[in-house]
Design a protein around this motif. Structure first.
Motif, mmCIF file in Angstrom:
data_model
loop_
_atom_site.group_PDB
_atom_site.id
_atom_site.type_symbol
_atom_site.label_atom_id
_atom_site.label_comp_id
_atom_site.label_asym_id
_atom_site.label_seq_id
_atom_site.Cartn_x
_atom_site.Cartn_y
_atom_site.Cartn_z
ATOM 1 N N VAL A 17 0.837 -1.213 0.000
ATOM 2 C CA VAL A 17 0.000 0.000 0.000
ATOM 3 C C VAL A 17 0.870 1.261 0.000
ATOM 4 O O VAL A 17 0.655 2.149 -0.832
ATOM 5 N N THR A 20 2.094 2.406 -3.363
ATOM 6 C CA THR A 20 1.194 3.104 -4.281
ATOM 7 C C THR A 20 1.546 4.597 -4.356
ATOM 8 O O THR A 20 1.218 5.264 -5.332
ATOM 9 N N THR A 24 1.732 6.966 -7.819
ATOM 10 C CA THR A 24 1.141 8.286 -8.110
ATOM 11 C C THR A 24 2.241 9.310 -8.379
ATOM 12 O O THR A 24 2.120 10.136 -9.279
ATOM 13 N N GLY A 101 -2.410 10.157 4.595
ATOM 14 C CA GLY A 101 -1.858 9.309 3.532
ATOM 15 C C GLY A 101 -1.182 10.145 2.467
ATOM 16 O O GLY A 101 -1.410 9.942 1.282
ATOM 17 N N GLU A 102 -0.349 11.099 2.888
ATOM 18 C CA GLU A 102 0.213 12.039 1.899
ATOM 19 C C GLU A 102 1.315 11.422 1.045
ATOM 20 O O GLU A 102 1.583 11.905 -0.057
ATOM 21 N N GLY A 103 1.949 10.362 1.545
ATOM 22 C CA GLY A 103 2.975 9.682 0.746
ATOM 23 C C GLY A 103 4.064 10.653 0.322
ATOM 24 O O GLY A 103 4.653 11.368 1.140
ATOM 25 N N ASP A 122 0.808 9.710 8.011
ATOM 26 C CA ASP A 122 0.955 8.537 7.138
ATOM 27 C C ASP A 122 1.550 7.398 7.961
ATOM 28 O O ASP A 122 1.959 7.589 9.112
ATOM 29 N N SER A 126 6.163 5.121 5.268
ATOM 30 C CA SER A 126 6.003 6.209 4.291
ATOM 31 C C SER A 126 6.540 7.520 4.875
ATOM 32 O O SER A 126 7.159 8.320 4.161
ATOM 33 N N SER A 146 -1.484 5.830 11.819
ATOM 34 C CA SER A 146 -2.514 5.455 10.856
ATOM 35 C C SER A 146 -3.653 6.476 10.906
ATOM 36 O O SER A 146 -4.015 6.952 11.990
ATOM 37 N N ALA A 147 -4.221 6.769 9.759
ATOM 38 C CA ALA A 147 -5.366 7.687 9.721
ATOM 39 C C ALA A 147 -6.538 7.100 10.501
ATOM 40 O O ALA A 147 -7.428 7.823 10.949
ATOM 41 N N GLN A 167 -6.093 11.987 -0.239
ATOM 42 C CA GLN A 167 -5.983 11.744 -1.682
ATOM 43 C C GLN A 167 -5.403 10.351 -1.911
ATOM 44 O O GLN A 167 -4.300 10.059 -1.440
ATOM 45 N N GLY A 168 -6.157 9.511 -2.571
ATOM 46 C CA GLY A 168 -5.657 8.158 -2.850
ATOM 47 C C GLY A 168 -5.508 7.329 -1.593
ATOM 48 O O GLY A 168 -4.622 6.470 -1.522
ATOM 49 N N LEU A 169 -6.331 7.553 -0.599
ATOM 50 C CA LEU A 169 -6.202 6.811 0.666
ATOM 51 C C LEU A 169 -7.417 5.949 1.008
ATOM 52 O O LEU A 169 -7.279 4.774 1.351
HETATM 53 C C1 LIG Z 1 -1.953 5.907 -3.307
HETATM 54 S S1 LIG Z 1 -0.844 6.512 -2.074
HETATM 55 C C2 LIG Z 1 -1.323 8.213 -2.159
HETATM 56 C C3 LIG Z 1 -0.210 9.130 -1.783
HETATM 57 C C4 LIG Z 1 -0.527 10.607 -2.039
HETATM 58 N N1 LIG Z 1 -1.663 11.049 -1.295
HETATM 59 C C5 LIG Z 1 -0.733 10.848 -3.516
HETATM 60 O O1 LIG Z 1 -1.860 11.066 -3.944
HETATM 61 O O2 LIG Z 1 0.265 10.781 -4.237
HETATM 62 C C6 LIG Z 1 -1.548 5.939 -0.542
HETATM 63 C C7 LIG Z 1 -0.872 6.514 0.680
HETATM 64 O O3 LIG Z 1 -1.696 6.202 1.820
HETATM 65 C C8 LIG Z 1 -0.864 5.773 2.859
HETATM 66 N N2 LIG Z 1 -1.678 4.940 3.759
HETATM 67 C C9 LIG Z 1 -2.200 3.717 3.534
HETATM 68 N N3 LIG Z 1 -2.905 3.297 4.597
HETATM 69 C C10 LIG Z 1 -2.837 4.302 5.504
HETATM 70 C C11 LIG Z 1 -3.371 4.493 6.807
HETATM 71 N N4 LIG Z 1 -4.127 3.555 7.390
HETATM 72 N N5 LIG Z 1 -3.118 5.647 7.450
HETATM 73 C C12 LIG Z 1 -2.359 6.613 6.866
HETATM 74 N N6 LIG Z 1 -1.819 6.489 5.643
HETATM 75 C C13 LIG Z 1 -2.058 5.347 4.976
HETATM 76 C C14 LIG Z 1 0.263 5.034 2.181
HETATM 77 O O4 LIG Z 1 1.375 4.905 3.032
HETATM 78 C C15 LIG Z 1 0.501 5.936 0.990
HETATM 79 O O5 LIG Z 1 1.382 6.983 1.322
#
Ligand SMILES: C[S@@+](CC[C@H](N)C(=O)[O-])C[C@H]1O[C@@H](n2cnc3c(N)ncnc32)[C@H](O)[C@@H]1O
Length: 290
Positions: A17, A20, A24, A101-103, A122, A126, A146-147, A167-169
């Protein structure tokens, strides 16, 4: 350090995850490199050049039609988020943007107004990578949490206004976790807002069945999906959700891009497309801030 004394490029090894975020990032950089780009993003281009990760091998040839189209679609999604953040900062210039989930999103460098506060929440792996590649400035903070663990809420100063972005989370969370998260944000940030994207149910099902592939890359399972037609049901997650607004992307590039806004109006597409949604959180006893 390498054998000849040159500092080694930062290496990225992430679970499925968190990885991902590299997907992006790669597609934003592919789009940003174009002379006619829809999303100027020099930081994304820099990161893809610096990080030791087999981007092309994993996610595809940057000159292939599929990767270019994904780049454009990513850019349109990102433009929706950028516009919402920019609008929030016009109204609340010293407000806090909380990015769940800013990645390796580089939005701060695209929209910062010099006064806003920025909180990244995040997963630990990450955050560790982001800290190395995008060291936070004085108005930025990173939180490894974790969110779905709502302790992050207590780290936010709501006094100057709050906009939460995801975004994308949310597609990677369980449906109950999504509902609880929306409710927690509505409860904690009255007068604030939240913007997030959702994949349609069919898309989420394909990901769960392992049928979402591009090149050698397979997208991880997506437990949560929501068709665009279901947006208004989000109000039931918490009484503090005062309004739900569909965020419409700007037109894209070329014939396909120009047709996109019209395609989105077709009933069959309109109800089952990916969506970006903005929620307004009510002030108890008053109208929602906007
Ligand atoms: C698809 S990426 C999106 C990253 C960024 N927001 C973008 O659009 O480029 C998903 C992100 O969500 C984070 N993520 C996944 N599960 C999460 C959780 N339970 N809490 C916080 N972050 C999480 C991952 O670590 C990753 O950075």
């Amino acid at each position: 350090m390498t054998a000849d004394g040159v500092p080694a490029a930062p290496r990225a090894r992430l679970g499925a995850v968190p990885e991902t975020a590299l997907w992006t990032l790669y597609h934003r950089a592919v789009e940003a490199r174009r002379p006619d780009t829809l999303l100027p993003d020099p930081e994304a281009v820099r990161l893809v050049e610096e990080v030791d990760y087999p981007f092309e091998e994993r996610f595809g040839d940057p000159d292939s039609a599929g990767v270019r189209l994904q780049g454009q679609l990513q850019a349109l999604r990102v433009r929706c988020f950028d516009a919402e953040v920019a609008d929030f900062l016009l109204r609340r210039p010293r407000g806090t943007v909380v990015c769940l989930g800013e990645g390796l999103e580089t939005q701060f460098w695209r929209v910062d107004n010099g006064r806003a506060r920025w909180l990244t929440v995040d997963l630990p792996e990450s955050v560790e990578l982001r800290e190395r590649l995008l060291p936070p400035g004085p108005r930025q903070r990173l939180l490894a949490c974790s969110a779905t663990d709502h302790r992050w809420v207590r780290e936010v100063d709501p006094s100057q206004g709050v906009l939460v972005t995801a975004q994308g989370l949310l597609m990677y969370l369980l449906p109950g976790e999504v509902r609880d998260l929306l409710a927690a944000c509505a409860e904690a940030f009255p007068g604030g807002g939240m913007v997030f994207d959702a994949v349609p149910r069919r898309f989420a099902r394909l990901a769960r069945e392992g049928r979402l592939r591009s090149g050698g890359y397979q997208a991880p399972p997506m437990p949560w999906g929501m068709d665009a037609a279901e947006q208004q049901r989000l109000r039931t997650a918490h009484p503090g959700i005062a309004a739900v607004r569909d965020v419409v992307p700007p037109p894209g590039r070329g014939v396909l891009g120009a047709l996109l806004p019209y395609a989105l109006r077709l009933p069959v597409v309109r109800s089952r497309r990916p969506s970006v949604v903005h929620l307004d959180f009510a002030v108890p006893g008053g109208p929602a801030e906007r």
